[in-house]
Design an enzyme around this catalytic site. Structure first.
Site, PDB file in Angstrom:
ATOM      1  CG  ASP A  10      -1.721   1.223   1.397  1.00  0.00           C
ATOM      2  OD1 ASP A  10      -2.410   1.599   0.434  1.00  0.00           O
ATOM      3  OD2 ASP A  10      -1.678   1.839   2.491  1.00  0.00           O
ATOM      4  CG  ASP A  12      -1.916   7.307  -0.011  1.00  0.00           C
ATOM      5  OD1 ASP A  12      -0.922   7.945  -0.391  1.00  0.00           O
ATOM      6  OD2 ASP A  12      -2.902   7.082  -0.740  1.00  0.00           O
ATOM      7  CG  ASP A 184      -2.135   2.898   6.557  1.00  0.00           C
ATOM      8  OD1 ASP A 184      -2.901   3.723   7.076  1.00  0.00           O
ATOM      9  OD2 ASP A 184      -2.173   2.637   5.342  1.00  0.00           O
TER      10      ASP A 184
END
Length: 222
Positions: A10, A12, A184
């Site tokens: 991922d 961001d 995250d």
């Protein structure tokens, strides 16, 4: 025979300290391209509801893609490059760079998978030397962005759908790989569940709770 390795990152709040969509919107507001009164509060609201895992996928994605509407990719290019240099590169931690390099050196296949649209994120992927990018696709008609998206949005369950489609386009399947996925966000739980080795990176509260409950590793890059 050992399986090949597939590593999924991922972007961001995982490899990047911040959210590309939110940063892009703030960048355009400061440049006077977007109206502060119209976009600032909506941008903050989208970020809050994304972090909570409550924002609707199409609402979130098309709000940010709408900022591209009316211009061609060529017209946006100078600003896109400035955005990379000024807003993105300084927010990539050294530890994130090292992690990517480690997997580029050892994994058979490395990809970045992000809900943010391809036009905003492809320079970031190139900067990190990640060849393969799976991202939400902004629609272009007559050479200009329409402000809408095209195809399956690369967010939540859509990340798994797009992953399978991407692998199929390579005449492969997820069963051929030992898959590691880094994220995250609780929004990426479907992707993490599809991986053999899910890794929570500086996780949000909900993902941290899931990782603790299921004994999954947590990595700190910031």
């Amino acid at each position: 025979m050992a399986k090949k390795k597939l590593t999924l990152f991922d972007l961001d709040h995982t490899l990047l300290t911040g959210d590309s969509d939110v940063l892009w919107c703030d960048f355009l507001i400061r440049r006077g391209i977007l109206d502060r009164a119209e976009f600032s509060a909506r941008n903050a609201d989208m970020e809050t509801r994304y972090k909570a895992g409550t924002v609707r996928v199409r609402e979130f994605t098309e709000f940010y893609v709408s900022t591209l509407a009316g211009r061609s990719p060529e017209e946006w290019e100078p600003l896109r490059r400035e955005f990379l240099d000024v807003e993105i590169v300084p927010r990539i931690p050294d530890a994130a760079r090292e992690l990517v390099e480690q997997h580029l050196a050892s994994a058979d296949l490395v990809a970045m998978t992000t809900a943010t649209n391809r036009y905003i994120t492809e320079l970031t992927a190139r900067h990190l030397r990640i060849e393969h990018l799976i991202a939400s696709e902004p629609e272009v008609v007559g050479g200009r962005f329409t402000g809408r998206t095209s195809g399956t949005l690369n967010m939540r369950e859509g990340k798994v759908v797009r992953l399978h489609s991407w692998l199929a386009s390579r005449e492969s399947s997820i069963a051929s790989f030992e898959v590691t996925a880094f994220s995250d966000s609780i929004n990426d739980l479907p992707l993490l569940l599809a991986a053999d080795r899910p890794v929570a990176v500086d996780p949000d509260e909900k993902l941290a709770a899931w990782a603790a409950e299921h004994g999954q590793p947590v990595l700190r890059l910031r």
